[in-house]
Design a protein around this motif. Structure first.
Motif, PDB file in Angstrom:
ATOM      1  N   VAL A 105       0.846  -1.194   0.000  1.00  0.00           N
ATOM      2  CA  VAL A 105       0.000   0.000   0.000  1.00  0.00           C
ATOM      3  C   VAL A 105       0.885   1.249   0.000  1.00  0.00           C
ATOM      4  N   VAL A 106       0.599   2.165  -0.904  1.00  0.00           N
ATOM      5  CA  VAL A 106       1.381   3.414  -1.000  1.00  0.00           C
ATOM      6  C   VAL A 106       0.459   4.606  -1.232  1.00  0.00           C
ATOM      7  N   ASN A 107       0.994   5.787  -0.989  1.00  0.00           N
ATOM      8  CA  ASN A 107       0.318   7.022  -1.388  1.00  0.00           C
ATOM      9  C   ASN A 107       0.493   7.234  -2.889  1.00  0.00           C
TER      10      ASN A 107
ATOM     11  N   GLU B  95       0.913  -7.072  -5.930  1.00  0.00           N
ATOM     12  CA  GLU B  95      -0.189  -6.118  -6.133  1.00  0.00           C
ATOM     13  C   GLU B  95       0.122  -4.787  -5.451  1.00  0.00           C
ATOM     14  N   LEU B  96      -0.085  -3.704  -6.217  1.00  0.00           N
ATOM     15  CA  LEU B  96       0.153  -2.363  -5.691  1.00  0.00           C
ATOM     16  C   LEU B  96      -1.191  -1.698  -5.418  1.00  0.00           C
ATOM     17  N   ARG B  97      -1.363  -1.174  -4.215  1.00  0.00           N
ATOM     18  CA  ARG B  97      -2.588  -0.432  -3.877  1.00  0.00           C
ATOM     19  C   ARG B  97      -2.229   1.019  -3.600  1.00  0.00           C
ATOM     20  N   GLU B  98      -2.751   1.898  -4.436  1.00  0.00           N
ATOM     21  CA  GLU B  98      -2.399   3.319  -4.337  1.00  0.00           C
ATOM     22  C   GLU B  98      -3.564   4.106  -3.766  1.00  0.00           C
ATOM     23  N   VAL B  99      -3.252   4.969  -2.814  1.00  0.00           N
ATOM     24  CA  VAL B  99      -4.279   5.800  -2.177  1.00  0.00           C
ATOM     25  C   VAL B  99      -3.948   7.261  -2.465  1.00  0.00           C
ATOM     26  N   PRO B 100      -4.813   7.967  -3.199  1.00  0.00           N
ATOM     27  CA  PRO B 100      -4.499   9.354  -3.529  1.00  0.00           C
ATOM     28  C   PRO B 100      -4.318  10.216  -2.275  1.00  0.00           C
TER      29      PRO B 100
ATOM     30  N   PHE C 129       3.983   1.859   2.704  1.00  0.00           N
ATOM     31  CA  PHE C 129       5.063   2.851   2.633  1.00  0.00           C
ATOM     32  C   PHE C 129       4.502   4.257   2.835  1.00  0.00           C
ATOM     33  N   ILE C 130       5.091   5.022   3.741  1.00  0.00           N
ATOM     34  CA  ILE C 130       4.851   6.467   3.746  1.00  0.00           C
ATOM     35  C   ILE C 130       6.209   7.176   3.806  1.00  0.00           C
ATOM     36  N   THR C 131       6.251   8.397   3.343  1.00  0.00           N
ATOM     37  CA  THR C 131       7.479   9.180   3.321  1.00  0.00           C
ATOM     38  C   THR C 131       7.231  10.458   4.113  1.00  0.00           C
TER      39      THR C 131
END
Ligand code: PLP
Length: 374
Positions: free
Chosen positions: A115-117, A134-139, A163-165
């Motif tokens: 899961v990523v932004n 699988e990539l899950r993107e959250v706007p 992942f968060i930055t």
């Protein structure tokens, strides 16, 4: 069944390589310029610590030797610097390598998700896709803050990594540490097997680490890994050293899987010296903090619309009534010997990103931009 000896995996065929900032040499040659400044890759505006330069010179004659496997001296120095146990430290050839190791060690293709932004630092989605995961993107929210609820909703029993930055790249946004703590707890409650990776590549440039960094409290969060790097505040981007601080059990597996000697002898020597050079770090922080204000004020004065940043770069939009688009301004700056960064590959075509330079570079950038916009 293989048809051809030169065929590759589907994920490799579909892979879009990392889009790096342009280099000084290529722009100088292309436009016939004698002076080019690079404010594109968030490198240290002061260059390298003199102590690190000396350490490299001393180590140079040992270049025929392998570094000690696992770089235990550097790992100990990093552990001491942050007050963590050395068993929690994973060094890599840049934190890029640690990101790659985390993905490969944690995520099973065809089953797990990450899961990523969106947008986010491009290495997370790149390595995820390369591994067939699988990539899950959250706007992000409209103001570039994080959609914590959305991230939590996407996290489930098959989530290997989130992942968060912070501060975020490419936006410069930095959430209060209390929000990160709540998020880590909520993840632990909803998906006990998920690991939250907090990439703090720019944290020591944030101006207020206490307000933003989870690192001092890391040992209360067994589901969190923190990434740091020598590439930004420590000025060693070209030497390639980054590290993760994580649960010791996981760290042990990453270290076993890592290619031997990925952190080279010169880099190790430079890293140890850079950690000791408190004065260089202090000056770097001061230069970045004041340069950030100069750039932000200067951009506002030109009618541009910078986004508040806690990192050594900021993104901005052009003036509302500007007749040029970001591509044209980017190219016009190149022709004048100033390299900044387009962020359309991050899905932000209306923004440009500029790294904080030294006072001279900041002045030249603002002057050239002013001439282009007028
Ligand atoms: C620059 C950067 C890194 C560091 O990369 P290295 O491989 O250590 O040079 C990591 N994460 C983010 C978000 C970055 O911008």
């Amino acid at each position: 069944m293989f048809k051809n000896p030169d065929s590759v995996r589907e994920a490799v065929r579909a892979f879009k390589p990392y889009a790096p900032g342009l280099s000084i040499d290529e722009i100088a040659e292309k436009y016939g310029l004698s002076r080019v400044i690079k404010m594109a890759s968030n490198e240290n505006p002061l260059g390298m610590s003199p102590l690190a330069v000396e350490a490299i010179q001393r180590a140079a004659a040992e270049g025929f030797r392998y570094a000690q496997s696992g770089n235990p001296r550097l790992a100990r120095a990093v552990a001491e610097y942050h007050g963590v146990d050395v068993s929690q430290v994973v060094l890599g050839n840049g934190s890029d390598e640690v990101i790659d190791l985390l993905v490969r060690c944690r995520a099973e293709a065809g089953r797990d998700n990450i899961v990523v932004n969106r947008p986010c630092f491009s290495l997370y989605p790149m390595q995820t896709k390369l591994c067939g995961v699988e990539l899950r993107e959250v706007p992000l929210n409209a103001d570039f803050s994080f959609n914590w609820q959305g991230l939590l909703e996407q996290t489930d029993g098959n989530t290997a990594l989130v992942f968060i930055t912070t501060p975020d790249n490419p936006t410069g946004y930095c959430p209060p540490v209390a929000e990160v703590e709540d998020f880590a707890k909520n993840i632990a409650a909803k998906a006990p097997g998920a690991l939250l990776v907090v990439d703090e590549a720019y944290m020591d440039l944030s101006g207020d680490e206490k307000a933003h960094s989870l690192l001092p409290k890391l040992n209360s969060f067994p589901n969190v890994a923190i990434l740091r790097t020598f590439s930004k505040s420590f000025g060693l981007a070209g030497l390639r050293i980054g590290y993760g601080i994580m649960p010791a059990n996981l760290a042990d597996y990453l270290c076993r899987v890592r290619l031997p000697f990925s952190v080279n002898l010169m880099a190790e020597a430079a890293g140890i010296a850079a950690l000791q050079d408190k004065e260089f770090l202090r000056l770097t922080k001061e230069t970045v903090a004041s340069g950030r204000v100069v750039l932000s004020d200067g951009l506002h004065a030109l009618g541009c619309r910078p986004v508040p940043s806690q990192a050594n770069f900021l993104i901005f939009r052009l003036p509302e009534d500007c007749k040029l688009d970001t591509e044209q301004v980017f190219t016009a700056l190149l022709e004048r010997g100033v390299i900044i960064r387009q962020v359309k590959s991050y899905g932000l075509p209306d923004y440009l990103r500029v790294s904080v330079g030294n006072p001279d570079e900041n002045r030249v950038f603002l002057k050239e931009l002013a001439e282009i916009l007028n």
